[in-house]
Structure formats: C-alpha cells, structure tokens
Design an enzyme around this catalytic site. Structure first.
Site, mmCIF file in Angstrom:
data_model
loop_
_atom_site.group_PDB
_atom_site.id
_atom_site.type_symbol
_atom_site.label_atom_id
_atom_site.label_comp_id
_atom_site.label_asym_id
_atom_site.label_seq_id
_atom_site.Cartn_x
_atom_site.Cartn_y
_atom_site.Cartn_z
ATOM 1 N N SER A 246 -13.593 -4.530 5.219
ATOM 2 C CA SER A 246 -13.182 -5.643 4.705
ATOM 3 C C SER A 246 -13.076 -6.917 5.544
ATOM 4 O O SER A 246 -12.756 -6.593 6.892
ATOM 5 C CB SER A 246 -11.589 -5.209 4.227
ATOM 6 O OG SER A 246 -10.887 -6.703 3.979
ATOM 7 N N TYR B 137 -2.685 -2.455 6.162
ATOM 8 C CA TYR B 137 -4.009 -2.114 5.291
ATOM 9 C C TYR B 137 -5.159 -2.785 6.174
ATOM 10 O O TYR B 137 -5.974 -1.910 6.351
ATOM 11 C CB TYR B 137 -3.841 -3.082 4.103
ATOM 12 C CG TYR B 137 -5.195 -3.065 3.312
ATOM 13 C CD1 TYR B 137 -5.769 -1.940 2.494
ATOM 14 C CD2 TYR B 137 -5.930 -4.216 3.501
ATOM 15 C CE1 TYR B 137 -7.246 -1.844 2.227
ATOM 16 C CE2 TYR B 137 -7.384 -4.052 3.094
ATOM 17 C CZ TYR B 137 -7.920 -3.215 2.375
ATOM 18 O OH TYR B 137 -8.966 -3.250 1.900
ATOM 19 N N LYS C 267 -8.295 -0.404 8.359
ATOM 20 C CA LYS C 267 -9.826 -0.516 8.131
ATOM 21 C C LYS C 267 -10.405 -0.874 9.516
ATOM 22 O O LYS C 267 -11.393 -0.333 9.654
ATOM 23 C CB LYS C 267 -10.095 -1.786 7.264
ATOM 24 C CG LYS C 267 -9.762 -1.722 5.622
ATOM 25 C CD LYS C 267 -10.569 -0.782 5.041
ATOM 26 C CE LYS C 267 -9.888 -0.723 3.550
ATOM 27 N NZ LYS C 267 -10.807 0.507 3.086
HETATM 28 P P1 NAD Z 1 -9.671 1.113 -6.158
HETATM 29 O O1 NAD Z 1 -7.985 1.329 -6.038
HETATM 30 O O2 NAD Z 1 -9.895 0.359 -7.704
HETATM 31 O O3 NAD Z 1 -10.442 2.151 -6.229
HETATM 32 C C1 NAD Z 1 -10.095 2.976 -4.928
HETATM 33 C C2 NAD Z 1 -10.159 4.439 -5.543
HETATM 34 O O4 NAD Z 1 -9.599 5.510 -4.609
HETATM 35 C C3 NAD Z 1 -9.275 4.581 -6.895
HETATM 36 O O5 NAD Z 1 -9.800 5.057 -7.850
HETATM 37 C C4 NAD Z 1 -8.172 5.420 -6.552
HETATM 38 O O6 NAD Z 1 -7.783 6.381 -7.558
HETATM 39 C C5 NAD Z 1 -9.099 6.381 -5.361
HETATM 40 N N1 NAD Z 1 -8.162 6.952 -4.354
HETATM 41 C C6 NAD Z 1 -7.303 6.391 -3.625
HETATM 42 N N2 NAD Z 1 -6.786 7.216 -2.623
HETATM 43 C C7 NAD Z 1 -7.668 8.326 -2.753
HETATM 44 C C8 NAD Z 1 -7.537 9.677 -1.971
HETATM 45 N N3 NAD Z 1 -6.795 10.104 -1.191
HETATM 46 N N4 NAD Z 1 -8.185 10.801 -2.499
HETATM 47 C C9 NAD Z 1 -8.994 10.223 -3.635
HETATM 48 N N5 NAD Z 1 -9.255 9.363 -4.280
HETATM 49 C C10 NAD Z 1 -8.148 8.233 -3.561
HETATM 50 O O7 NAD Z 1 -10.013 -0.226 -5.178
HETATM 51 P P2 NAD Z 1 -11.406 -1.031 -5.107
HETATM 52 O O8 NAD Z 1 -11.004 -2.302 -5.309
HETATM 53 O O9 NAD Z 1 -12.268 -0.378 -5.960
HETATM 54 O O10 NAD Z 1 -11.550 -0.749 -3.465
HETATM 55 C C11 NAD Z 1 -12.441 0.253 -3.109
HETATM 56 C C12 NAD Z 1 -12.429 0.292 -1.774
HETATM 57 O O11 NAD Z 1 -13.191 -1.020 -1.115
HETATM 58 C C13 NAD Z 1 -11.094 0.402 -1.030
HETATM 59 O O12 NAD Z 1 -11.470 1.218 0.299
HETATM 60 C C14 NAD Z 1 -10.407 -1.007 -0.565
HETATM 61 O O13 NAD Z 1 -9.825 -0.955 0.471
HETATM 62 C C15 NAD Z 1 -12.016 -1.713 -0.247
HETATM 63 N N6 NAD Z 1 -12.012 -3.206 -0.327
HETATM 64 C C16 NAD Z 1 -11.488 -3.598 -1.484
HETATM 65 C C17 NAD Z 1 -11.480 -5.090 -1.610
HETATM 66 C C18 NAD Z 1 -10.950 -5.823 -2.979
HETATM 67 O O14 NAD Z 1 -10.564 -6.891 -3.010
HETATM 68 N N7 NAD Z 1 -11.133 -5.078 -4.146
HETATM 69 C C19 NAD Z 1 -11.888 -5.808 -0.686
HETATM 70 C C20 NAD Z 1 -12.130 -5.186 0.713
HETATM 71 C C21 NAD Z 1 -12.379 -3.732 0.670
HETATM 72 C C1 WQD Z 2 -7.163 -15.213 -3.176
HETATM 73 C C2 WQD Z 2 -6.473 -16.729 -3.170
HETATM 74 C C3 WQD Z 2 -3.968 -16.816 -2.495
HETATM 75 C C4 WQD Z 2 -2.757 -14.848 -6.354
HETATM 76 C C5 WQD Z 2 -7.006 -9.902 -0.480
HETATM 77 C C6 WQD Z 2 -6.734 -8.972 0.848
HETATM 78 C C7 WQD Z 2 -8.253 -8.628 1.239
HETATM 79 C C8 WQD Z 2 -9.282 -8.247 0.143
HETATM 80 C C9 WQD Z 2 -9.145 -9.052 -0.882
HETATM 81 C C10 WQD Z 2 -9.168 -5.850 0.606
HETATM 82 C C11 WQD Z 2 -5.709 -16.950 -1.884
HETATM 83 C C12 WQD Z 2 -4.398 -17.433 -4.028
HETATM 84 C C13 WQD Z 2 -3.759 -15.318 -5.359
HETATM 85 C C14 WQD Z 2 -2.040 -15.432 -7.064
HETATM 86 C C15 WQD Z 2 -2.856 -17.349 -5.739
HETATM 87 N N1 WQD Z 2 -8.982 -6.763 -0.055
HETATM 88 N N2 WQD Z 2 -3.559 -16.648 -4.969
HETATM 89 N N3 WQD Z 2 -1.774 -16.867 -6.844
HETATM 90 O O1 WQD Z 2 -5.499 -12.623 -0.313
HETATM 91 O O2 WQD Z 2 -7.805 -13.470 -0.141
HETATM 92 O O3 WQD Z 2 -7.834 -11.105 -0.173
HETATM 93 O O4 WQD Z 2 -7.786 -9.226 -1.376
HETATM 94 O O5 WQD Z 2 -9.706 -5.670 1.517
HETATM 95 O O6 WQD Z 2 -8.085 -7.868 2.251
HETATM 96 O O7 WQD Z 2 -6.105 -9.614 1.726
HETATM 97 O O8 WQD Z 2 -7.085 -12.286 -2.083
HETATM 98 O O9 WQD Z 2 -7.236 -12.669 -4.598
HETATM 99 O O10 WQD Z 2 -5.016 -11.988 -3.413
HETATM 100 O O11 WQD Z 2 -6.020 -14.414 -3.172
HETATM 101 O O12 WQD Z 2 -2.711 -18.783 -5.706
HETATM 102 O O13 WQD Z 2 -1.250 -15.057 -7.665
HETATM 103 O O14 WQD Z 2 -5.810 -16.779 -4.233
HETATM 104 O O15 WQD Z 2 -3.477 -17.461 -1.909
HETATM 105 O O16 WQD Z 2 -5.848 -18.268 -1.407
HETATM 106 P P1 WQD Z 2 -7.049 -12.495 -0.618
HETATM 107 P P2 WQD Z 2 -6.260 -12.774 -3.420
#
Ligand code: NAD
Ligand code: WQD
Length: 337
Positions: free
Chosen positions: A124, A149, A153
C-alpha cells in the site's frame, strides 16, 4: 499449473481472479470470508464462463494450506488476504499483526515446504509514511507509518526482502496500491464494505443510492487547490491487470522488487464528488466536517517504474471510475446481499 489467490473473494481479489480466468489461468481461491461473500466468486465465474476452485479457510491454518498445496499444482501465489481498515487497526493492533504479518509468514513457510517460490503481495502507498515528498517514488525510503495497518504492510515488505536475500529461489513483487476505486464494467462485481464505509467512493455511492444521508468531507483547509484532500485514485480493473503483469515479470527480477500501482495524478475530494454527480446524475449532499485523524493533505504516485518495467499503465480515467462505481451501486443497492 495454477495460481493460488488468497483473499480472492474480496474487492480487489475478485477482479483479479476474473482477469486470471479470462486469460486462461487455473485459479485456486483461499478466503475465510471474513470480509467477503461467496457470491462475488459465483459472479466472477459466470462472467468468465469458467470456474475457480474455492477453499473456505484461513491463511493462518497450516493444515488447510498443506492440503491446498498437496492437491493442486500451484506455481505462484497472489496474496490479498488481510485486514485493511486503518482506523480499526489502531483499536485492534494484535489482530492486524496476527492476520497481516503472522498470516503472511505462515503462508510463506508453507509455500517453501511445498517448493513454491513466486509471490505477489498487496502492499500500500501507506508504507511511504507521513513525511515522504510527493509524488511517491519507489526509491523514497519507506517507514514512518502512522497505523498498525500501515506498519503491517511495511513489516511484510521487509520480510519479503530478507527472505529473498536469504533464498535465491524466492521471488516476490510488492505492489503498492494507491486508492483503488470503481468496479467491473458489467456491474456484477464491486466493492461491498461491511457497515458504514471508511473510504470515500463507497461512501459517496451509498449517499447517492439513499443508504446514507450525506457525505462528511474531512477538512477543507488543507494546503491543496480547493482545500480538500488529494489522492491518486486507480480503477480496480487497471489494478487487477497490474497483478497479471507483475506475475509475468517475477522471473525477470532479482529476488524482490516493489512497484507503485497508481495513476500518477491526484484528484481532490470535491473533484471526486462533482465527477460522481456528473456520472450518476444524482446529487451527493455533503457537509464540511473536521479533519480525520491521520489523514495526509495530498499524495499521488510516480507511476513510471511500473510503466517501464511491467509495461503497465492505467487506461481508465475518472469518468470510467465513476461510471462503473455507479453502475455497480445502482445494480446492487445492498451489495451482494
Ligand atoms: P477485502 O477485504 O475486500 O479483501 C481481503 C479478503 O481477504 C477478504 O475477502 C477477506 O475475507 C479475506 N481475508 C482476510 N483475512 C483472511 C485470512 N486470515 N485468511 C483468509 N482470508 C482472509 O480488501 P481489498 O480492498 O480487496 O484488499 C485486498 C488487499 O489489498 C489487502 O491486503 C489490503 O490491505 C490491500 N490494499 C487494499 C487497498 C484498498 O484501498 N482497498 C489499498 C492498498 C492495499
Ligand atoms: C480519501 C480522501 C479523506 C471518506 C485509505 C488507507 C490507504 C488505502 C486506501 C489500504 C481523503 C476523504 C474519505 C469520507 C472524506 N488502503 N474522505 N470523507 O485515507 O486516502 O486511504 O484507503 O491500503 O492505506 O489509508 O482513502 O478513501 O478513506 O479517503 O472526506 O467519508 O477522502 O479525508 O482525503 P485514504 P479514503
């Protein structure tokens, strides 16, 4: 030969499983369904016209992993499984380290026992911490993370680097996602958060469909052009395609490498609201609320490395992100339920 996708029933995982099936790969999904439903994969299979093997289980369960590795000819693992709510991680740090860090170690150990050495990791942009200059470049030192979190990572990236140094068989790519949004253009699969969404786009979409009353915009006094936070939003289908490119690139890297997956461009919260209103034809009422703890003013990716080395770049812009989010939300007002 098959690919194991952990967390493959989740938001990004389901879009990636679809892309893998569509290009003809065999896919095994391991998911404990803690933040997903089986329905997402049923829809993926319908769209692909092909099935994946689904194993309901946990990455911390060694017996389950052994069984999967013994039963399938798996060559690589794409590892999405984990917990992802930044705020929750500050309240439940042990759960986050257990799932995200210990879970990854268990998975890597069982892969090693099974002789599997190719690994793609969901990292991330949060690993760049609070003080990195923008745009974020892969050469910027990582660290200074502000939540368990983010630290989980960071720790996994370090573990992958150390393991790759110690064992020349092992190859890993960490993909540092920026802000994934949008849905598959069919509207059949998309993001279905549990409870009140933490992230901006699902919140906006649920306001537009009438599930939530109004959006709170967290601060309008940041040092950005309109005062609201700026992020690098990336369409989830572009992101899924990045995983396929990374998978194909594993044999070309020297042990371990990290890549940013972002668009290389930032949009403010107000720009996102306007673009969503334009795409959906719906009004999104909002109010300016206090800043959210831990939020940064603005960050976006330098996306050049993935372009040069993976031959990957985004092809879907803000209009497609909004159109596809609204298509998914309006076809599935209650998500997969
Ligand atoms: P998500 O929660 O939709 O998907 C994660 C999946 O993992 C879920 O289906 C959950 O049921 C499963 N899971 C959780 N713990 C588990 C375990 N111990 N064993 C087996 N399955 C398990 O999330 P996502 O948005 O699809 O994110 C996927 C990955 O990408 C995550 O590692 C997340 O940290 C990373 N990521 C997400 C974002 C984002 O904003 N969505 C941004 C950066 C990184
Ligand atoms: C985006 C913008 C908020 C909600 C997070 C994690 C990051 C990654 C993605 C996993 C910001 C604003 C949001 C709301 C708002 N996940 N906002 N009202 O915080 O950039 O990133 O998710 O790895 O690690 O930190 O994403 O979508 O929450 O926010 O004003 O109700 O929207 O302040 O500027 P963020 P977000």
């Amino acid at each position: 030969m098959a690919i194991l996708v952990t967390g493959g029933a989740g938001y990004i995982g389901s879009h990636t499983v679809l892309a893998l099936l569509e290009r003809g790969d065999d896919v095994i999904v391991l998911d404990n369904l803690s933040n997903a439903s089986r329905e997402s994969l049923s829809r993926v299979e319908k769209l692909a016209g092909k099935s994946a093997v689904f194993c309901e289980g946990d990455i911390l369960d060694r017996a389950c992993l052994r069984d999967i590795f013994a039963s399938h000819n798996i060559t690589a693992v794409i590892h999405f499984a984990g917990l992802k709510a930044v705020g929750e991680s500050t309240r439940k740090p042990l759960e986050y380290y257990e799932n995200n860090v210990s879970g990854t170690v268990v998975l890597l150990e069982e892969m090693r026992s099974a002789g599997i050495y190719q690994f793609i990791f969901s990292s991330s942009a949060t690993v760049y911490g609070a003080n990195a200059p923008v745009p974020y470049v892969e050469t910027t030192p990582i660290g200074g993370t502000t939540s368990p979190y983010g630290t989980s990572k960071l720790m996994v990236e370090q573990i992958l680097q150390d393991y790759a140094k110690a064992d020349c068989n092992f190859r890993a790519i960490a993909l540092r996602y920026f802000n994934p949004v949008g849905a598959h253009e069919s509207g059949e699969i998309g993001e279905d958060p549990n409870g009140i969404p933490n992230n901006l786009l699902p919140y906006i979409a649920q306001v537009a469909i009438g599930r939530l009353e109004k959006l709170g915009i967290f601060g309008d006094d940041y040092d950005t052009p309109d005062g609201t936070g700026v992020r690098d939003y990336i369409h989830v289908v572009d992101l899924a395609e990045g995983h396929l490119k990374a998978l194909d690139h594993l044999t070309a890297i020297d042990g371990y490498k990290a890549f940013n997956l972002g668009a290389g461009k930032g949009y403010s919260v107000l720009e996102m609201v306007k673009a969503f209103e334009h795409a959906s034809g719906r009004k999104v009422p909002y109010q300016i609320s206090p800043r959210r703890d831990g939020d940064l003013a603005a960050f976006w990716a330098d996306a050049a490395l993935a372009d040069q080395e993976l031959n990957w770049r985004v092809t879907r812009g803000i209009d497609a992100m909004m159109r596809d989010t609204w298509n998914w939300q309006s076809k599935n007002p209650q998500g997969y339920k």
